[in-house]
Each structure stands twice: as structure tokens, then as C-alpha cells.
Motif scaffolding. Structure first.
Motif, PDB file in Angstrom:
ATOM      1  N   THR A 100       0.870  -1.183   0.000  1.00 52.30           N
ATOM      2  CA  THR A 100       0.000   0.000   0.000  1.00 52.30           C
ATOM      3  C   THR A 100       0.903   1.228   0.000  1.00 52.30           C
ATOM      4  OG1 THR A 100      -1.694  -1.178   1.252  1.00 52.30           O
ATOM      5  CG2 THR A 100      -1.851   1.222   1.190  1.00 52.30           C
ATOM      6  N   GLY A 122      -8.404   3.283  -1.557  1.00 49.98           N
ATOM      7  CA  GLY A 122      -7.973   1.903  -1.730  1.00 49.98           C
ATOM      8  C   GLY A 122      -6.497   1.819  -2.033  1.00 49.98           C
ATOM      9  N   CYS A 124      -4.691  -0.746  -3.175  1.00 48.53           N
ATOM     10  CA  CYS A 124      -4.164  -1.897  -2.450  1.00 48.53           C
ATOM     11  C   CYS A 124      -4.765  -3.184  -3.019  1.00 48.53           C
ATOM     12  CB  CYS A 124      -4.517  -1.783  -0.962  1.00 48.53           C
ATOM     13  SG  CYS A 124      -6.303  -1.730  -0.633  1.00 48.53           S
ATOM     14  N   ALA A 126      -7.227  -6.209  -2.311  1.00 51.84           N
ATOM     15  CA  ALA A 126      -8.388  -6.297  -1.435  1.00 51.84           C
ATOM     16  C   ALA A 126      -9.450  -7.203  -2.019  1.00 51.84           C
ATOM     17  CB  ALA A 126      -8.988  -4.905  -1.190  1.00 51.84           C
ATOM     18  N   GLU A 130     -15.235  -6.600   0.708  1.00 52.75           N
ATOM     19  CA  GLU A 130     -14.665  -6.021   1.939  1.00 52.75           C
ATOM     20  C   GLU A 130     -14.317  -4.561   1.748  1.00 52.75           C
ATOM     21  OE1 GLU A 130     -11.527  -4.297   4.125  1.00 52.75           O
ATOM     22  OE2 GLU A 130     -11.114  -5.189   2.157  1.00 52.75           O
ATOM     23  N   ILE A 131     -13.711  -4.220   0.591  1.00 52.02           N
ATOM     24  CA  ILE A 131     -13.248  -2.846   0.418  1.00 52.02           C
ATOM     25  C   ILE A 131     -14.427  -1.893   0.211  1.00 52.02           C
ATOM     26  CG2 ILE A 131     -12.904  -2.803  -2.105  1.00 52.02           C
ATOM     27  CD1 ILE A 131     -10.164  -1.432  -1.465  1.00 52.02           C
ATOM     28  N   TYR A 148      -8.604  -0.954  -6.573  1.00 51.47           N
ATOM     29  CA  TYR A 148      -7.946  -2.063  -5.886  1.00 51.47           C
ATOM     30  C   TYR A 148      -7.570  -3.136  -6.895  1.00 51.47           C
ATOM     31  CZ  TYR A 148     -12.592  -4.300  -6.102  1.00 51.47           C
ATOM     32  OH  TYR A 148     -13.784  -4.837  -6.526  1.00 51.47           O
ATOM     33  N   SER A 150      -5.631  -7.461  -7.133  1.00 50.71           N
ATOM     34  CA  SER A 150      -5.539  -8.767  -6.489  1.00 50.71           C
ATOM     35  C   SER A 150      -4.298  -9.458  -7.017  1.00 50.71           C
ATOM     36  CB  SER A 150      -6.787  -9.602  -6.796  1.00 50.71           C
ATOM     37  OG  SER A 150      -6.800  -9.994  -8.154  1.00 50.71           O
TER      38      SER A 150
END
Length: 379
Positions: A100, A122, A124, A126, A130-131, A148, A150
Motif C-alpha cells: 500500500t 484503496g 491496495c 483487497a 470487503e473494500i 484495488y 488482487s
């Protein structure tokens, strides 16, 4: 004239691939671990041979059955679907680091400039649900999009369908797609959601994937070149950037099952129908919910029974997957797995170990297409 229905149960892998250790996935097995944890009652696909492919039954199957292995160096949706359609990925995808921030400053700045904000939220790795729960209220208050990623090669943008605007979100993704594709990022995904606060936020059916262009003609293109009708169900139109698809029908999985049923009734002789059922992956694999995954598998099996019964003489319906997403595994990402290949319409046949590209070659063989790609037919 024969018809073909290629149906992908997104993420329903059946055992770690030989190179799984390099992905951190040695020992992953989506279907086996769900069966061991919950138990699976899937009489229709088990009858065809799913139990043999997964290694959980020795009952003599009535259908075609085997296991397919991928060569593309990814465990993601485009890699799997492209290779199943005869085109292994010829390059290395770009992946964002699990830090991050995750994104280069110039990428975040491009998003913010388009939106007229002083930054993004965000930035990041995630989980999508959830985000949104964590940052959705701040997004609605500030107008900053939630960005975000993955372990896949993907850049996802979540925004409220009403306060931010669905059209605006899609325009943002269209703006960012060529920039990110130039970096070999496979997909930019619009992730709209609705709700008034963290307790009520939910994603809508208006997701849209902006995928890189497939580098060479696929099974869908081969069929169109020979004058066949081609249909996509679910994400297929997005995955292939609309290429080779005459008509794409979208919706949640229950709606997609209706589309598949209707096309078994309606598709003309010689047609190719390519379907993706995504909720195994999006709702249960990533959320590490083996009970929910099992229930969805059993729903699918019950719903497919009447559809199998409607197949015409000469039809082929193949069931497979694009990767794994073991809901008993650590983390929330896809798992590098082999996939089952189960078929109705060609009798009992043990095809053993095949490759993803052999699926495309076999469908092309069944349809009598001029092109077969690099694979070998197992029919």
C-alpha cells in the motif's frame, strides 16, 4: 448439423497443477476440498464423470471425462478462457505488488484527474466486497473512486451506481483501459454498487470487464469465419472484447441458466454457445466459503439436469473451468489448478490428461470447423 455448448464453471478446479508450487498453491484442490469439507450431491455431473475427474467416485461414468492442464503463466479468467478457446497467452501479465500503495503514482493520478478529485481510495490488494464495506461511505462523501487489485493482472474500480454514476464509472474504465493494457494489465473492471451505508452496500449486475484484445483468432472467430452463429453467456463478451460473439446474454447465474436453457431450445444448427457462470468464483471462492460454494454447485447440477435432457441428437455440451479458487485455501485469491472436462452427447469416454487448447480443438472438431488451433481433438 451439430451444435456445441461450452460451459465454464468459473474457478471449479480439481487439483493443483504441476507448477502450482511456483504460485504458492501446491496442495490446492477446489472440488475435492469442498467435497471433503461439506460433501457434494451432484448426480447429473457425477453421472457424466465428474467424480472420476475429481477422484471422489469409482462409479462407471456415462459421459466424456478427464482433466485439462494449462500452459499460460496465469491463474486468471482471461488466461483460462483464451487458452480454452485455442490461444495460450503469449506474454507475461503485469501484476501489482501487494503493498500500500499498489499502483504507480502516475496511474492513480490519471484516475483522479479524470474524476476531478485530489486522489483515490484503496490503492491496495483487497476483496471487492470487503473494500466496498470499508470505504464505500468515504467514497460517497468525497467522490473519490475505490481502486484495488488482487493476485490477478487486474485494475478494479468500485463506485456507487447512483452518487458517482454508472455511465461515469464506465467512462472512467474506458479511459484507463488502454493505459493499463499497454502495461500488460489484463483487465480493467467496473464494479458498481448500491446502498446507503456499509451495512447495505451490495454490488450490482452491471459489472463490466475491459479486457485486453485476444492476440489471435479464437474458437469463436473460427466458428464465425465458417458462418456459424455464436453466442456468449455471462462474461464471455467481456473476456473476448466482443470479438467473435454474435450475441451476448448477461445476468446473475440464475438468469444465465435461463439463457442457457433458452439457447438449447433456440440456437440454430451448427451454433456455438460459450457460457461462463461466475458466482462460484466471485461469491464463494474469493470469500472462502466452502458451504456456499457447495450449495451453488448443487444448485447448478439440479438446474442443468432438465437442460441436458433437452439436448438434440448430435449436440455436444462440455463442462470445464478456467482455474481454481479453493475456498479452504489461505488468502482470497485464485489457485493454480487443473480443471475437469466433462461432456454429454458423445457417450462414455475417458480422455485422461489433456490440455486446455485441446478443448477448443475438440469443439471445433465436433462442429466441423476449418480451423482447429494448436490443440488435438479428444473426441
Amino acid at each position: 448439423m451439430s451444435r456445441a455448448f461450452l460451459v465454464v464453471l468459473d474457478s471449479a478446479g480439481c487439483g493443483h497443477a504441476p507448477d502450482a508450487a511456483s504460485f504458492g498453491d501446491e496442495g490446492a484442490n477446489t472440488l475435492l476440498h469442498i467435497h471433503e469439507r461439506v460433501g457434494l450431491k451432484m448426480p447429473n455431473l457425477m453421472r457424466l464423470g465428474l467424480g472420476q475427474a475429481v477422484g471422489i467416485s469409482d462409479v462407471k461414468p456415462e459421459g466424456l471425462h478427464g482433466v485439462a492442464r494449462e500452459v499460460s503463466l496465469g491463474k486468471d479468467t482471461p488466461s483460462g478462457h483464451w487458452e480454452l478457446s485455442g490461444v495460450p497467452v503469449p506474454w507475461d501479465w503485469h501484476y501489482f505488488p501487494d503493498t500500500t500503495p499498489s499502483f504507480p503514482p502516475e496511474i492513480s493520478a490519471q484516475v483522479a484527474k479524470f474524476c476531478g478529485t485530489d486522489g483515490i481510495l484503496g490503492d491496495c490488494h483487497a476483496s471487492g466486497t470487503e473494500i466496498i464495506e470499508r470505504l464505500g461511505e468515504e467514497h460517497m462523501r468525497t467522490g473519490k473512486p475505490i481502486c484495488y487489485t488482487s493476485a490477478d493482472s487486474v485494475f478494479q474500480i468500485a463506485a456507487h451506481e447512483e452518487s458517482f454514476g454508472l455511465d461515469r464509472l464506465q467512462q472512467l474504465c474506458q479511459h484507463m483501459a488502454p493505459i493499463l493494457h499497454a502495461m500488460n494489465v489484463g483487465r480493467v473492471i467496473a464494479r458498481p454498487f448500491i446502498g446507503t451505508d456499509a451495512s447495505s452496500f451490495e454490488r450490482t449486475k452491471n459489472r463490466h470487464d475491459y479486457a485486453m484484445e485476444v492476440p489471435s483468432p479464437t474458437l469463436l472467430d473460427w466458428a464465425k469465419a465458417d458462418g456459424r452463429a455464436t453466442y456468449g453467456i455471462g462474461k464471455i463478451g467481456d473476456i473476448f472484447s466482443g470479438r467473435g460473439v454474435d450475441e451476448n446474454r448477461k445476468g446473475f447465474d440464475d438468469v444465465l441458466m435461463g439463457h442457457l436453457s433458452n439457447l438449447v431450445d433456440e440456437a440454430p444448427d451448427g451454433a456455438l454457445v460459450f457460457a461462463n457462470f461466475v458466482e462460484f468464483d466471485s461469491l464463494y471462492g474469493h470469500r472462502r466459503d466452502p458451504e456456499g460454494y457447495a450449495a451453488h454447485l448443487e444448485w447448478f447440477d439440479a438446474a442443468i439436469g432438465p437442460i441436458l435432457a433437452k439436448l438434440r441428437a448430435g449436440d455436444l455440451m462440455l463442462f470445464t473451468a478456467d482455474h481454481g479458487n479453493d475456498p479452504t485455501w489461505e488468502g482470497t485469491e485464485h489457485t493454480r489448478e487443473q480443471v475437469p472436462v466433462i461432456g454429454a452427447g458423445v457417450g462414455a469416454k475417458d480422455i485422461g490428461q489433456v490440455m486446455f487448447v485441446d478443448v477448443a480443438a475438440s469443439v471445433a472438431d465436433h462442429l466441423g470447423l476449418s480451423e482447429r488451433g494448436p490443440g488435438r481433438s479428444f473426441l
